[in-house]
Scaffold this active site. Structure first.
Site, mmCIF file in Angstrom:
data_model
loop_
_atom_site.group_PDB
_atom_site.id
_atom_site.type_symbol
_atom_site.label_atom_id
_atom_site.label_comp_id
_atom_site.label_asym_id
_atom_site.label_seq_id
_atom_site.Cartn_x
_atom_site.Cartn_y
_atom_site.Cartn_z
ATOM 1 N N LYS A 115 -28.751 -18.581 183.812
ATOM 2 C CA LYS A 115 -29.979 -18.736 183.035
ATOM 3 C C LYS A 115 -31.215 -18.453 183.861
ATOM 4 O O LYS A 115 -32.207 -17.953 183.336
ATOM 5 C CB LYS A 115 -30.056 -20.135 182.417
ATOM 6 N N LYS A 197 -14.843 -12.444 172.573
ATOM 7 C CA LYS A 197 -14.945 -13.507 171.575
ATOM 8 C C LYS A 197 -16.114 -13.230 170.621
ATOM 9 O O LYS A 197 -17.128 -12.680 171.039
ATOM 10 C CB LYS A 197 -15.197 -14.834 172.297
ATOM 11 N N LYS A 200 -22.384 -15.978 168.967
ATOM 12 C CA LYS A 200 -23.632 -16.052 168.223
ATOM 13 C C LYS A 200 -24.748 -15.286 168.922
ATOM 14 O O LYS A 200 -25.788 -15.028 168.331
ATOM 15 C CB LYS A 200 -24.038 -17.508 167.933
#
Ligand code: TRP
Length: 334
Positions: A115, A197, A200
């Site tokens: 991040k 996978k 989102k």
């Protein structure tokens, strides 16, 4: 333990739209857990602000997520679904736990490294101590089990280390949590790159079906799903795209992959994709209708939010008071 039940805690971020993968792989399988566990599901809005958010948008998404959980069938009388920011104990315990967590431990967290690379202009202290807030979430409710994905495993390990460290100094204060390994749902892959996978945060909008996608959007995404040139509907790893569509169809209809293969024997991919799309719509449309209905009933949802925040606060305060006493804070005069 609460009564005779073990405690389960999970937190979810209201960033990004939940996908069919989140629903079939996780959420759907949580509905029956409240029979066995005392379940807490927190919309972790305090974690969300470790990256810059649009306030109105965050508020909207957080409410939408909470509503979606209820619409998906988590009974809000049996599952404590609440906003993290409504229970001040999270922040208070996080502060205390900050003083029992080493810089070196936090420096090793891969999510922090990822991040801070992604948000290089805003590497704030909250981003660094994010795992400590997460530890506080879990330990505040004396959670026995935490359903986490592989990406959060390192944070759960840290939580265990901090809990054990604290217990070692002060006696048995915290339950040391474990990862919840239960019935796992279907693992749904990207419709465009079936080796990945369904996520989102995928940048390709055709890769993921979002829970709030309109039926025609769902149909279109299914029709565009990547398959292969084998022209046969078989459930095998050599045909990952077809296999994924079989998994989706199977999870939506309750049929086994073998039954699906038989059902579509000799038919073409075009037909099959339409059937997959229809099966997904038959699962998501009722969910969307229920969201819509709940959105009309503001007073009901507000009531749930208030009641569940009070319930969460009750258990949180029990732990917090104990911890405050252990570390030497003065007792409150009543
Ligand atoms: N960090 C988790 C995530 O991004 C969310 C989270 C916050 C969480 N607190 C938690 C998950 C406590 C499990 C338990 O997915």
């Amino acid at each position: 333990m609460i009564g005779d039940k073990k405690v389960l805690f999970s937190g979810m971020q209201a960033t990004g739209n939940l996908t069919l993968g989140n629903y079939l792989g996780a959420l759907k399988n949580w509905i029956s857990l409240s029979d066995e566990y005392e379940c807490f599901y927190s919309v972790v809005d305090m974690h969300s602000i470790t990256v810059r958010q649009n306030p109105a948008e965050l508020r909207k998404r957080a409410r939408a997520l909470l509503t979606l959980y209820i619409a998906a069938g988590l009974d809000p009388k049996k599952n404590c679904i609440y906003y993290q920011s409504h229970v001040s104990g999270h922040a208070e315990l996080a502060w205390i736990l900050n003083c029992f967590t080493y810089m070196g431990e936090l420096n090793r967290m891969t999510q922090f490294k990822d991040k801070s690379a992604k948000h290089a202009d805003n590497i704030n202290a909250g981003l660094f101590t994010y795992p400590v807030l997460m530890a506080a979430d879990i330990l505040l409710y004396q959670a026995d089990v935490v359903p986490v994905g592989i990406d959060q495993m390192q944070h759960l390990e840290l939580t265990r280390d901090v809990a054990q460290r604290f217990n070692h100094i002060y006696g048995n204060v915290f339950t040391v949590p474990e990862a919840y390994i239960g019935k796992v749902g279907a693992k749904i892959m990207s419709l465009q790159e079936p080796a990945k996978k369904m996520s989102k945060s995928d940048e390709n909008p055709n890769a993921s079906i979002y829970l709030m996608d309109e039926p025609d959007v769902i149909m279109r995404k299914c029709k565009r799903a990547v398959t292969d040139s084998e022209a046969q509907i078989l459930y095998r790893k050599e045909q990952p795209g077809v296999k994924n569509l079989i998994d989706i169809y199977s999870a939506c209809t309750g049929k086994t992959p073998d039954e699906v293969v038989k059902e579509f024997d000799g038919r073409g991919y075009g037909d099959f994709k339409v059937a997959v799309g229809e099966a997904v719509v038959s699962v998501l449309k009722p969910l969307q209708d229920e969201v819509e209905r709940l959105n009309q009933d503001k007073a009901y949802i507000d009531g749930i939010i208030k009641e569940n925040a009070e319930k969460a606060n009750y258990y949180a305060m029990k732990t917090l008071r104990k911890v405050q006493k252990k570390v030497g804070f003065p007792e409150r005069v009543r």
